[in-house]
Design a protein around this motif. Structure first.
Motif: not given
Length: 272
Positions: A210-211, A251, A213, A241, A253, A245
């Protein structure tokens, strides 16, 4: 078309390599792939080591596995706008947003358009009632719409492209001068060597949390290569985003985004 190409040329500088070089970005042109266990990217002779990397390779037009298709020249959304004359007969494969938009536009230009769709309805990701309004408008503009058409073979003889398909259980065919394939998009991940970098992926693209990554904590992804929402504005906000991040330990999302989209038929269909 000339006006459209002129406008596109005017805005192209905003996405040019030259602009980013002037902003102080080191730009390497060439095919890139991960190396050294996902700690570097190889581009030609250059080995670029990184603390953080972002995969933003986007997606290209998908080519459905129809016998004969790869043996003939066909159009996609990337090549369609290079046409310099109106095709008398245009066939379009796929009744998603691009297929419906272009079928209607070329019908209004005066082409005889056939729109073939393997599914039972047009615009499957949009509201059914709204899609029915668009379908009626396509018919009023002269588009021949063939739903549940199972394509079997595509051939070219001279200037004619012949499309053989099954419709209502009966073999049928149509001929056209130009064929537009608008059957979705496929992610550009083939040559990245993601497995060597420990980055999970599937037929839909790079898998992210959700981040944004990937399964390699040093590597992120943004845009069409990892998102079901393949829109420029969605990629823009996913990039924001990633900056938070990857560089500032944020963080943020992607699930918090409210993503609108519009199909530019007449009538237009929009949702969020």
């Amino acid at each position: 078309m000339k006006r459209m190409r002129r406008l596109r040329a005017e805005i192209s500088r905003h996405d040019s390599a030259h602009r980013f070089q002037n902003l102080g970005v080191d730009v390497y042109l060439g095919g890139g792939s991960f190396a050294d266990g996902g700690r570097a990217v190889q581009v030609g002779d250059a080995l670029l080591r990184f603390k953080r990397a972002v995969i933003c390779t986007g997606a290209r037009a998908a080519v459905p596995p129809i016998p004969g298709l790869t043996d003939i020249p066909y159009l996609t959304h990337e090549s369609l706008f290079s046409l310099t004359s109106l095709p008398h007969r245009l066939a379009v494969i796929g009744a998603g947003p691009i297929g419906c938009e272009m079928a209607q536009a070329f019908a209004r230009f005066g082409a005889r358009v056939t729109l073939l769709e393997a599914g039972p309805r047009i615009l499957p990701r949009d509201d059914a009632d709204a899609a029915a309004r668009v379908q009626a408008a396509l018919a009023a503009d002269g588009v021949e719409l063939l739903l549940d058409a199972q394509l079997r073979q595509i051939d070219r003889l001279g200037n004619n492209v012949t499309i053989a398909f099954e419709y209502n259980g009966t073999p049928a065919h149509r001929e056209c001068d130009e064929l537009l394939v608008a059957a979705g998009r496929t992610p550009n991940i083939d040559r990245l060597d993601l497995d060597a970098a420990g980055v999970r992926h599937d037929q839909h693209g790079v898998i992210v949390d959700d981040c944004l990554r990937t399964t390699n904590p040093r590597i992120f992804a943004a845009g069409d290569v990892c998102s079901p929402y393949r829109f420029t504005h969605a990629a823009d906000f996913m990039a924001r985003i990633v900056v938070q991040n990857a560089l500032f330990f944020g963080r943020a999302k992607v699930s918090r985004l409210l993503i609108p989209w519009c199909t530019y038929t007449s009538p237009e269909v929009a949702q969020v």
